[in-house]
Scaffold this active site. Sequence first.
Site, PDB file in Angstrom:
ATOM      1  N   CYS A   1       0.831  -1.214   0.000  1.00 55.51           N
ATOM      2  CA  CYS A   1       0.000   0.000   0.000  1.00 55.51           C
ATOM      3  C   CYS A   1       0.855   1.249   0.000  1.00 55.51           C
ATOM      4  CB  CYS A   1      -0.937  -0.014   1.203  1.00 55.51           C
ATOM      5  SG  CYS A   1      -2.152  -1.312   1.067  1.00 55.51           S
ATOM      6  N   ASP A   2       2.029   1.202  -0.611  1.00 58.08           N
ATOM      7  CA  ASP A   2       2.894   2.373  -0.701  1.00 58.08           C
ATOM      8  C   ASP A   2       2.779   2.931  -2.124  1.00 58.08           C
ATOM      9  OD1 ASP A   2       5.861   3.408   0.663  1.00 58.08           O
ATOM     10  OD2 ASP A   2       5.442   3.774  -1.458  1.00 58.08           O
TER      11      ASP A   2
END
Length: 399
Positions: free
Chosen positions: A346-347
């Site tokens: 989720c970066d």
Amino acid sequence: MTKSFADQRLREATARIRRFLDHEQPDTPCLVIDLPTVRDRFHAIRAALPQVGIFYAVKANPTPEVVGLLAAEGACFDVASPAEIDLCLERGAAPEAISYSNPIKKARDIAYAYGRGVRLFVSDSEQDVRALAEHAPGASVLLRILVNSKGSTYPFGKKFGCSPEMATDLLRSAAELGLVPLGVAFHAGSQQLDPSGWDGAIADAAVITAKLHAEGLSLTTVNLGGGLPAGYLTQPPPLAEYAAAITASITRHFGALPDGCRAPEVMIEPGRAIVAEAGVIRSEVVLVSRKSYSDERRWVFLDIGRYGGLAETEGEAIAYPLVPSRDGAPFGGVPVGPVVLAGPTCDADDVLYQKTCYELPLELRAGDYVDLIGAGAYTASYSSVAFNGFPPLATHCVR
Ligand SMILES: *Cc1c(COP(=O)(O)O)cnc(C)c1O
């Protein structure tokens, strides 16, 4: 398009690795290293530069089997930490075959290295030279100089090395402090695509050698660092061109020195060029999606990304060839279309390629594999411990 020799080698290694992957079906993502290719690359460099001491840069791939194989073949090692020293010694390297080439070290790490028998260090600062004199008395030291790494895909910038003038002074002080000043070291930048990329630094090393020779201090060695390239989407010039350019530079710059300056002993520290082409990463497609009805490009999310070992996709500097497959067979002759490739975390920076033009089969879907070719260097060693709960990259070896 002409297929180079590197392509042929890559195909053979890749075929062996794919047989292993299709037979063993290990969890993905994983890196598989073809040990015969590691051996082959080491011997190719040794044959191209027969007078040169080859110190494998362990950080490129610290897999114990790789280190053990290279030790058995007679390689020396460039290390950066006590853990890398332990690894090399455990895998059969002699302490005399180890260069502690990281100029950034704690005093207690110097003492540890010295205690384990390491006697060769690289430095670039007064503090570190003093620490070496105190904790590694009588050891040999190379002074690293700053260089212009034009032509390199991964320049080292200004983090390491000092000016030639300061290096000259530090070699002098090393002698005064009871160390053995061996010579000059540098790194011309990783994935150096210009075979003459070493020339300027070799010239600087010769000037320093001549200057100190005039004062009665004779340097014996020059350490050319890393930078020899590997083949990715684009192929670098052949190894022979690098060997010829480097040998000619040494002859030109050191040959011009006054009588009494010996031809230097030469060290080189290849990392990437020994292991990159030996590795394939197998990843699984997690999701294929679109961002709008009008954008033709699909987004392909793999189960490996920036934090799972693909750190060198930053800036899309290194572009790995990709081979998609399903049920043990590569897709062949199917329609393809443009994709953006991204990792699973989720970066927002965990996007691999959006500028580099990659096309994958239109029918690609979750569960298919995408193999990344030439991925043996700076992958597993750069994978995070468990960012977002994704485990570090597992490595397997093929004999
Ligand atoms: C990383 C490193 C190398 C290896 O560089 P490659 O470009 O992979 O060959 C060699 N020497 C030093 C000091 C390094 O830090």
